[in-house]
Design a protein around this motif. Sequence first.
Motif, PDB file in Angstrom:
ATOM      1  N   ASP A  11       0.885  -1.198  -0.056  1.00 58.90           N
ATOM      2  CA  ASP A  11      -0.151   0.109  -0.070  1.00 58.90           C
ATOM      3  C   ASP A  11       0.787   1.066   0.060  1.00 58.90           C
ATOM      4  O   ASP A  11       0.374   2.133  -0.528  1.00 58.90           O
ATOM      5  CB  ASP A  11      -1.080   0.124   1.229  1.00 58.90           C
ATOM      6  CG  ASP A  11      -2.065  -0.810   1.091  1.00 58.90           C
ATOM      7  OD1 ASP A  11      -2.339  -1.627  -0.017  1.00 58.90           O
ATOM      8  OD2 ASP A  11      -2.668  -1.244   2.146  1.00 58.90           O
ATOM      9  N   THR A  51      -9.222   1.561 -12.717  1.00 55.22           N
ATOM     10  CA  THR A  51      -8.453   0.641 -11.728  1.00 55.22           C
ATOM     11  C   THR A  51      -7.036   0.384 -11.928  1.00 55.22           C
ATOM     12  O   THR A  51      -6.708   0.052 -13.323  1.00 55.22           O
ATOM     13  CB  THR A  51      -9.302  -0.844 -11.617  1.00 55.22           C
ATOM     14  OG1 THR A  51     -10.683  -0.525 -11.394  1.00 55.22           O
ATOM     15  CG2 THR A  51      -8.331  -1.843 -10.755  1.00 55.22           C
ATOM     16  N   THR A  60      -9.019   2.403  -7.338  1.00 55.49           N
ATOM     17  CA  THR A  60     -10.229   2.739  -8.126  1.00 55.49           C
ATOM     18  C   THR A  60     -10.358   4.483  -8.282  1.00 55.49           C
ATOM     19  O   THR A  60     -10.640   4.658  -7.269  1.00 55.49           O
ATOM     20  CB  THR A  60     -11.230   1.810  -7.583  1.00 55.49           C
ATOM     21  OG1 THR A  60     -11.606   2.301  -6.458  1.00 55.49           O
ATOM     22  CG2 THR A  60     -10.951   0.572  -7.613  1.00 55.49           C
ATOM     23  N   ARG A  99      -8.332   5.980  -5.591  1.00 54.64           N
ATOM     24  CA  ARG A  99      -8.768   5.531  -4.178  1.00 54.64           C
ATOM     25  C   ARG A  99      -8.333   4.480  -3.918  1.00 54.64           C
ATOM     26  O   ARG A  99      -8.271   3.358  -4.653  1.00 54.64           O
ATOM     27  CB  ARG A  99     -10.123   5.703  -3.808  1.00 54.64           C
ATOM     28  CG  ARG A  99     -10.828   7.315  -3.887  1.00 54.64           C
ATOM     29  CD  ARG A  99     -12.164   7.428  -3.586  1.00 54.64           C
ATOM     30  NE  ARG A  99     -12.770   7.030  -2.448  1.00 54.64           N
ATOM     31  CZ  ARG A  99     -12.773   7.553  -1.599  1.00 54.64           C
ATOM     32  NH1 ARG A  99     -12.228   8.895  -1.710  1.00 54.64           N
ATOM     33  NH2 ARG A  99     -13.236   7.315  -0.346  1.00 54.64           N
ATOM     34  N   VAL A 124      -7.642   0.856  -2.114  1.00 58.21           N
ATOM     35  CA  VAL A 124      -8.455  -0.213  -1.188  1.00 58.21           C
ATOM     36  C   VAL A 124      -7.372  -0.937  -0.304  1.00 58.21           C
ATOM     37  O   VAL A 124      -6.845  -1.655  -1.077  1.00 58.21           O
ATOM     38  CB  VAL A 124      -9.374  -1.160  -2.164  1.00 58.21           C
ATOM     39  CG1 VAL A 124     -10.029  -2.241  -1.135  1.00 58.21           C
ATOM     40  CG2 VAL A 124     -10.171  -0.497  -3.013  1.00 58.21           C
ATOM     41  N   THR A 130      -4.973  -5.477   0.353  1.00 57.96           N
ATOM     42  CA  THR A 130      -5.599  -6.499  -0.532  1.00 57.96           C
ATOM     43  C   THR A 130      -4.824  -7.827  -0.598  1.00 57.96           C
ATOM     44  O   THR A 130      -5.533  -8.863  -0.656  1.00 57.96           O
ATOM     45  CB  THR A 130      -5.635  -5.795  -1.851  1.00 57.96           C
ATOM     46  OG1 THR A 130      -4.389  -5.262  -2.391  1.00 57.96           O
ATOM     47  CG2 THR A 130      -6.815  -4.939  -2.202  1.00 57.96           C
ATOM     48  N   GLY A 172      -6.840   5.644   5.972  1.00 53.54           N
ATOM     49  CA  GLY A 172      -7.782   4.657   6.080  1.00 53.54           C
ATOM     50  C   GLY A 172      -8.577   4.715   7.565  1.00 53.54           C
ATOM     51  O   GLY A 172      -9.616   4.334   7.855  1.00 53.54           O
ATOM     52  N   VAL A 230     -12.358   2.907   2.244  1.00 52.71           N
ATOM     53  CA  VAL A 230     -11.006   3.334   1.281  1.00 52.71           C
ATOM     54  C   VAL A 230     -10.670   4.552   1.563  1.00 52.71           C
ATOM     55  O   VAL A 230     -11.545   5.416   2.084  1.00 52.71           O
ATOM     56  CB  VAL A 230     -11.561   3.052  -0.374  1.00 52.71           C
ATOM     57  CG1 VAL A 230     -11.953   1.570  -0.487  1.00 52.71           C
ATOM     58  CG2 VAL A 230     -13.061   3.815  -0.399  1.00 52.71           C
TER      59      VAL A 230
END
Length: 312
Positions: free
Chosen positions: A108, A126, A142, A145, A147, A150, A279, A300
């Motif tokens: 991240d 994406t 996405t 932004r 997520v 993962t 987050g 997100v």
Amino acid sequence: MRVFGVDIGGSGIKGGPVDLERGELTEERYKVPTPHPATPEAVADRVKDVVDHFGWTGPVGATFPGVVTGGITRTAANVDKRWIGTDAAALLTGRLAGCPVTLLNDADAAGLAEMRFGAGRGRAGTVVVLTFGTGIGSAVFTDGRLVPNTELGHLELRGHDAEKRASTKAKEDEDLSWQQWANRVRKYLAHVEMLLSPGLFVIGGGVSRKAAKFLPLIEGIRAEIVPARLQNDAGIVGAAMAAHASGAATPGAAGAMEAGPPTGAPPAADGPRPGSVPGTAARTGPVEGPPPANRAPDAVVDSPVGWPDGRR
């Protein structure tokens, strides 16, 4: 504006001060081997070695190769299992003599840096950032932004975690040729593409320096595939970005920053908690005022694509 970033990996721990205006290290990074076993206490000692090397006394951003929520490490695929459930942000803050530490997933962090300063800058749709090293880390965006957490390196590929088949470590351990390894990476990317249909793959980690040796060998993927521009510094830069975004960076921190937290961002009632990460009610960049009060802890978060930037 400078903030310190540390990237904790399965084989090495590296860090240095980062210029957040340019997304670059201001001094040559310093690296030490990851201890084995990579227990929380042993790794914390090595992180201290990296920070002490620069005489740093301000806020620190740090990455971890696994899921991180609220400063607590939830998984530990390539380090000692004693990390699971550890308040690692608090542990590192204590080991660094009270320097506030913000902790987040390593991929991240790399993804945030690439989306702000690197190959993903300005890209909508994406985008999947993948870091190849001891394992395979992933960051999914996405429309700019993130997520978080993962962990797509643990998707199944031929009956095994993908990272056991297609990581850089797998290439080295099995003495695979570039063609053989590229074929495994192609199968992995095809699987991720089937699930997420990204428009762009950004390939990071140390192997990104040798992109010319393997990227031309990967065929049959619809998405564009490009090497990370920040290469193996992306995690350090993203960690520093997260420390700044958390509000831990404050005026007057020796050697740390020339500016304080985002204008209008109120402090927590009892002060900022080490380990607050993007987050958890913090934006991943400068903001005009406080973040929305109704943001869920694991929602997100805005990536640096949306940061105000007068130079664009």
